[in-house]
Design a protein around this motif. Structure first.
Motif, PDB file in Angstrom:
ATOM      1  N   UNK A 412       0.860  -1.178   0.000  1.00 36.10           N
ATOM      2  CA  UNK A 412       0.000   0.000   0.000  1.00 36.10           C
ATOM      3  C   UNK A 412       0.896   1.228   0.000  1.00 36.10           C
ATOM      4  N   UNK A 413       0.628   2.126  -0.901  1.00 33.27           N
ATOM      5  CA  UNK A 413       1.488   3.306  -1.007  1.00 33.27           C
ATOM      6  C   UNK A 413       0.916   4.454  -0.184  1.00 33.27           C
ATOM      7  N   UNK A 414       1.793   5.159   0.466  1.00 34.57           N
ATOM      8  CA  UNK A 414       1.392   6.336   1.225  1.00 34.57           C
ATOM      9  C   UNK A 414       2.537   7.342   1.160  1.00 34.57           C
ATOM     10  N   UNK A 415       2.301   8.534   1.668  1.00 32.90           N
ATOM     11  CA  UNK A 415       3.337   9.568   1.632  1.00 32.90           C
ATOM     12  C   UNK A 415       3.629  10.030   3.048  1.00 32.90           C
ATOM     13  N   UNK A 416       4.892  10.276   3.311  1.00 30.93           N
ATOM     14  CA  UNK A 416       5.277  10.891   4.582  1.00 30.93           C
ATOM     15  C   UNK A 416       5.743  12.309   4.261  1.00 30.93           C
ATOM     16  N   UNK A 417       5.075  13.281   4.844  1.00 31.18           N
ATOM     17  CA  UNK A 417       5.349  14.675   4.495  1.00 31.18           C
ATOM     18  C   UNK A 417       5.843  15.413   5.741  1.00 31.18           C
ATOM     19  N   UNK A 418       6.597  16.494   5.547  1.00 30.16           N
ATOM     20  CA  UNK A 418       7.014  17.279   6.705  1.00 30.16           C
ATOM     21  C   UNK A 418       5.835  18.063   7.274  1.00 30.16           C
ATOM     22  N   UNK A 419       6.028  18.636   8.459  1.00 35.31           N
ATOM     23  CA  UNK A 419       4.967  19.441   9.074  1.00 35.31           C
ATOM     24  C   UNK A 419       4.681  20.649   8.208  1.00 35.31           C
ATOM     25  N   UNK A 420       3.383  21.007   8.091  1.00 34.81           N
ATOM     26  CA  UNK A 420       3.061  22.239   7.379  1.00 34.81           C
ATOM     27  C   UNK A 420       3.476  23.435   8.227  1.00 34.81           C
ATOM     28  N   UNK A 421       3.498  24.618   7.595  1.00 32.86           N
ATOM     29  CA  UNK A 421       4.033  25.775   8.313  1.00 32.86           C
ATOM     30  C   UNK A 421       3.238  26.090   9.573  1.00 32.86           C
ATOM     31  N   UNK A 422       1.950  25.754   9.604  1.00 31.53           N
ATOM     32  CA  UNK A 422       1.144  26.093  10.782  1.00 31.53           C
ATOM     33  C   UNK A 422       0.962  24.901  11.710  1.00 31.53           C
ATOM     34  N   UNK A 423       1.749  23.849  11.521  1.00 31.22           N
ATOM     35  CA  UNK A 423       1.590  22.688  12.389  1.00 31.22           C
ATOM     36  C   UNK A 423       2.736  22.505  13.373  1.00 31.22           C
ATOM     37  N   UNK A 424       3.688  23.401  13.336  1.00 37.08           N
ATOM     38  CA  UNK A 424       4.797  23.287  14.283  1.00 37.08           C
ATOM     39  C   UNK A 424       4.309  23.635  15.685  1.00 37.08           C
ATOM     40  N   UNK A 425       5.004  23.158  16.702  1.00 33.70           N
ATOM     41  CA  UNK A 425       4.654  23.495  18.077  1.00 33.70           C
ATOM     42  C   UNK A 425       4.931  24.974  18.317  1.00 33.70           C
ATOM     43  N   UNK A 426       4.013  25.659  19.028  1.00 28.84           N
ATOM     44  CA  UNK A 426       4.195  27.095  19.255  1.00 28.84           C
ATOM     45  C   UNK A 426       5.388  27.347  20.178  1.00 28.84           C
ATOM     46  N   UNK A 427       5.473  26.573  21.250  1.00 29.20           N
ATOM     47  CA  UNK A 427       6.596  26.747  22.181  1.00 29.20           C
ATOM     48  C   UNK A 427       7.353  25.434  22.284  1.00 29.20           C
ATOM     49  N   UNK A 428       8.651  25.549  22.330  1.00 26.59           N
ATOM     50  CA  UNK A 428       9.482  24.356  22.423  1.00 26.59           C
ATOM     51  C   UNK A 428       9.981  24.233  23.844  1.00 26.59           C
ATOM     52  N   UNK A 429       9.832  23.066  24.411  1.00 29.49           N
ATOM     53  CA  UNK A 429      10.136  22.871  25.831  1.00 29.49           C
ATOM     54  C   UNK A 429      11.566  23.281  26.154  1.00 29.49           C
ATOM     55  N   UNK A 430      12.503  22.907  25.288  1.00 29.30           N
ATOM     56  CA  UNK A 430      13.908  23.183  25.577  1.00 29.30           C
ATOM     57  C   UNK A 430      14.234  24.660  25.595  1.00 29.30           C
ATOM     58  N   UNK A 431      13.339  25.484  25.025  1.00 30.10           N
ATOM     59  CA  UNK A 431      13.660  26.920  24.935  1.00 30.10           C
ATOM     60  C   UNK A 431      13.001  27.722  26.048  1.00 30.10           C
ATOM     61  N   UNK A 432      12.349  27.056  27.007  1.00 34.56           N
ATOM     62  CA  UNK A 432      11.666  27.801  28.067  1.00 34.56           C
ATOM     63  C   UNK A 432      12.594  28.703  28.857  1.00 34.56           C
ATOM     64  N   UNK A 433      13.835  28.313  29.186  1.00 31.87           N
ATOM     65  CA  UNK A 433      14.741  29.243  29.891  1.00 31.87           C
ATOM     66  C   UNK A 433      14.951  30.543  29.115  1.00 31.87           C
ATOM     67  N   UNK A 434      15.026  30.453  27.800  1.00 30.97           N
ATOM     68  CA  UNK A 434      15.240  31.666  27.000  1.00 30.97           C
ATOM     69  C   UNK A 434      13.991  32.545  27.023  1.00 30.97           C
ATOM     70  N   UNK A 435      12.815  31.891  26.906  1.00 35.02           N
ATOM     71  CA  UNK A 435      11.585  32.683  27.006  1.00 35.02           C
ATOM     72  C   UNK A 435      11.533  33.372  28.374  1.00 35.02           C
ATOM     73  N   UNK A 436      11.821  32.577  29.418  1.00 33.97           N
ATOM     74  CA  UNK A 436      11.759  33.121  30.784  1.00 33.97           C
ATOM     75  C   UNK A 436      12.706  34.281  30.963  1.00 33.97           C
ATOM     76  N   UNK A 437      13.932  34.159  30.423  1.00 27.08           N
ATOM     77  CA  UNK A 437      14.933  35.219  30.598  1.00 27.08           C
ATOM     78  C   UNK A 437      14.447  36.507  29.942  1.00 27.08           C
ATOM     79  N   UNK A 438      13.919  36.393  28.727  1.00 26.90           N
ATOM     80  CA  UNK A 438      13.473  37.602  28.020  1.00 26.90           C
ATOM     81  C   UNK A 438      12.328  38.268  28.767  1.00 26.90           C
ATOM     82  N   UNK A 439      11.370  37.447  29.195  1.00 25.95           N
ATOM     83  CA  UNK A 439      10.226  38.021  29.912  1.00 25.95           C
ATOM     84  C   UNK A 439      10.688  38.649  31.220  1.00 25.95           C
TER      85      UNK A 439
END
Lengths: 465, 136
Positions: A412-439
């Motif tokens: 059975x054929x199917x396609x694996x596609x990358x995330x669309x531009x609006x499907x990425x996670x809004x916040x990335x867990x690993x970047x929380x220290x940077x968000x916190x520092x800026x705020x």
């Protein structure tokens, strides 16, 4: 009206025997060469007719025996009992038989030691090398044969080489395996090559050999120069072999056509040690023809579905990278007694699913799903895995290829596609220290401004005072 | 304490060493306390406020850099935004401090404290907008 139970059972058994049919068709062409008396094999023909096959008898020279006419197969199965035939009519030439086999004709070859060079060449195409000894081609079994006749080996089905490769083989039924020996009077044996499409069913008994007997001379085996050379011996000598093409066309080779004759059909025979056996030739003939004529070991993929584990059980045309994908495949088995496809009787546990783009990126075992199986009337296997971190066109591939069983393929054929531009996670867990520092800097800035202005007011008030 | 006497070639007696060490310590604490006292008494409150904010910026920047080295720099733009906001804020604060501290250069004398603060606040707001943009 009440019938006694034995009568009912008898009617049921007769019905089941009569309705037993191949999964592909019941038209059988039997080709007999001139030296062979049809009447000597009447029990074999009767048993086939009792199982629902319609037999047509032709001679190898018959021009009207076309296997394919106007692009349609005229017969579903062929029993070829013409080992010594040197020439065939164009309709039955090796080329036209091969052509018909590519079109789905199952063939049972019954052979004898007087094998013609034409047939020998033909069987080489199936990677079977039949013996060609000046000292004679008959298989001699000094230790396991009929009492009077060392050229009639007794082979016990329980010694079948098929059993070592696949214990749950579809060719030999359990009753045959536990039954008596099979007599192969005047058998020719062969050496099987390494083609993966062929597999042995019965080998010669230990201690048996071909050649060496010196034809009619009385010299003992392997000893005298006049006796000639032993060309094949022991387990290497195959007596019954089978071949199944990629398109699941089945071809059987029986080294001794006389093994199906009335003389040894369910007969009582005495071996060299004086023990009386009841031959299993009838049961073996039933097993082998059932297999060659597509009754047993016929599997079918009913349906294969796939879905996303996160997005409900809806089949998707494409999956995102790293998405959890679930797959399930339903397999059925042909039941000759009912003529329908039923759930697998002995479901194998070694099915695999491959998720491939040229190479398999994921290879995972398929697990038997018993709840889904009982609901659907088929055996359902399922697996789930994480789609690879690679986009492209992929295939769900299930391949199951075991001796004696249909070559199962599902893709059975199917396609694996990358995330669309609006499907990425809004916040990335690993970047929380940077968000916190800026705020925090921004909050500190606001506080700073407030305190600064407050201090200014105090000073202003002091100045005013 | 004893390390101060290691550099001296002639080995002094134990009492001497103790006395010397105590002297050095008292001198050090003396000067430190004088420094702190002077800072506390002579520095205006607004400069102290600036200094505490500066300290906060330095600590935040060091922690972020350590996190970036030891844990992850993914996504890199978030690191640039976070680290850039602390560094930029530090620079702007330093500028403000140079303009409002008592010993400021004569070239800043013409600029009033209100004007300096307004400059600082306006540029900080722009800096923070940039940094939030970088966070993604």
């Amino acid at each position: 009206m009440r019938l006694p139970i034995p009568t009912l059972a008898l009617i049921a058994s007769i019905l089941s025997v009569v309705t037993a049919k191949s999964s592909t068709g019941d038209r059988v062409l039997v080709v007999l060469e001139s030296g062979i008396e049809k009447g000597d094999y009447s029990k074999f023909w009767k048993s086939l007719e009792a199982r629902g096959y319609s037999l047509t008898f032709k001679s190898p020279k018959d021009d009207t025996a076309e296997l394919i006419k106007y692009g349609e197969r005229k017969y579903d199965h062929l029993i070829m009992y013409a080992p010594g035939q040197k020439t065939f009519s164009p309709a039955l030439s090796p080329q036209s038989i091969l052509h018909a086999q590519l079109d789905g004709l199952n063939t049972l070859y019954l052979l004898s030691p007087s094998l013609s060079p034409l047939n020998r060449d033909t069987f080489r195409e199936y990677d079977l090398e039949f013996t060609d000894s000046s000292a004679g081609n008959t298989l001699i079994s000094p230790f396991s044969s009929l009492a009077s006749d060392p050229s009639s080996p007794l082979i016990f089905p329980a010694h079948s080489p098929l059993l070592s490769s696949s214990p749950a083989n579809p060719v030999l039924s359990p009753s045959t395996l536990s039954g008596g020996p099979i007599v192969f009077p005047e058998a020719i044996s062969h050496f099987a090559g390494e083609t993966p499409y062929g597999f042995p069913i019965l080998g010669a008994p230990r201690g048996s050999y071909v050649g060496g007997s010196g034809g009619n001379s009385n010299s003992t085996a392997g000893e005298g120069r006049k006796g000639g050379e032993v060309v094949l011996a022991g387990k290497m000598a195959g007596v019954v072999s089978a071949f199944q093409t990629r398109d699941n066309v089945r071809i059987g080779f029986v080294g001794s056509g006389k093994a199906l004759s009335d003389k040894v059909w369910e007969a009582s025979v005495e071996d060299q040690e004086g023990v009386t056996h009841r031959t299993a030739n009838a049961a073996f003939a039933q097993d082998l023809t059932s297999w060659v004529f597509q009754e047993t070991g016929v599997l079918r993929v009913e349906c294969a579905t796939h879905w996303s584990k996160t997005g409900g059980e809806v089949e998707k045309a494409e999956y995102r990278k790293n998405e959890e994908v679930a797959y399930s495949v339903s397999i059925t088995q042909y039941s000759p007694s009912s003529g329908t496809y039923i759930p697998l009787v002995t479901p194998p546990s070694d099915l695999q699913l491959e998720f491939t783009m040229l190479d398999p990126f994921v290879r995972t075992p398929l697990i038997l799903n018993s709840t889904a199986s009982s609901a659907q009337g088929s055996t359902t296997y399922s697996a789930s895995f994480r789609a690879p971190d690679r986009h492209g066109v992929f295939k769900f591939v299930v391949e199951y290829w075991r001796p004696g069983y249909t070559y199962l393929r599902s893709s059975t054929t199917t396609a694996v596609v990358p995330l669309r531009h609006d499907e990425h996670k809004r916040f990335i867990t690993g970047a929380y220290p940077f968000y916190g520092a800026t705020v925090s800097v921004s909050v500190a800035f606001v506080l700073f401004c407030g305190m600064w202005l407050g201090m200014g007011e105090e000073r202003g008030r002091k100045k005013a005072e | 304490m004893s390390s101060s006497s290691i550099n001296v070639p002639k080995i002094p007696s134990a009492a001497e060493t103790k006395q010397q060490a105590a002297e050095v310590q008292s001198q050090l604490s003396n000067s430190l306390s004088t420094l702190v006292h002077n800072y506390a008494s002579t520095t205006p409150a607004r400069v102290k406020l600036i200094d505490s904010f500066l300290l906060f910026c330095v600590l935040s920047g060091v922690l972020q850099f350590a996190y970036r080295i030891l844990v992850t720099s993914f996504p890199y733009y978030a690191f640039v935004g976070g680290f850039g906001s602390t560094v930029g804020q530090f620079v702007l604060l330093a500028g403000l401090r140079a303009q409002v501290a008592p010993g400021r250069d004569s070239e800043f004398k013409a600029i009033s404290q209100e004007r300096a603060f307004l400059d600082f606040a306006a540029s900080s707001v722009i800096l923070h907008l940039f940094c939030f943009n970088f966070l993604g």
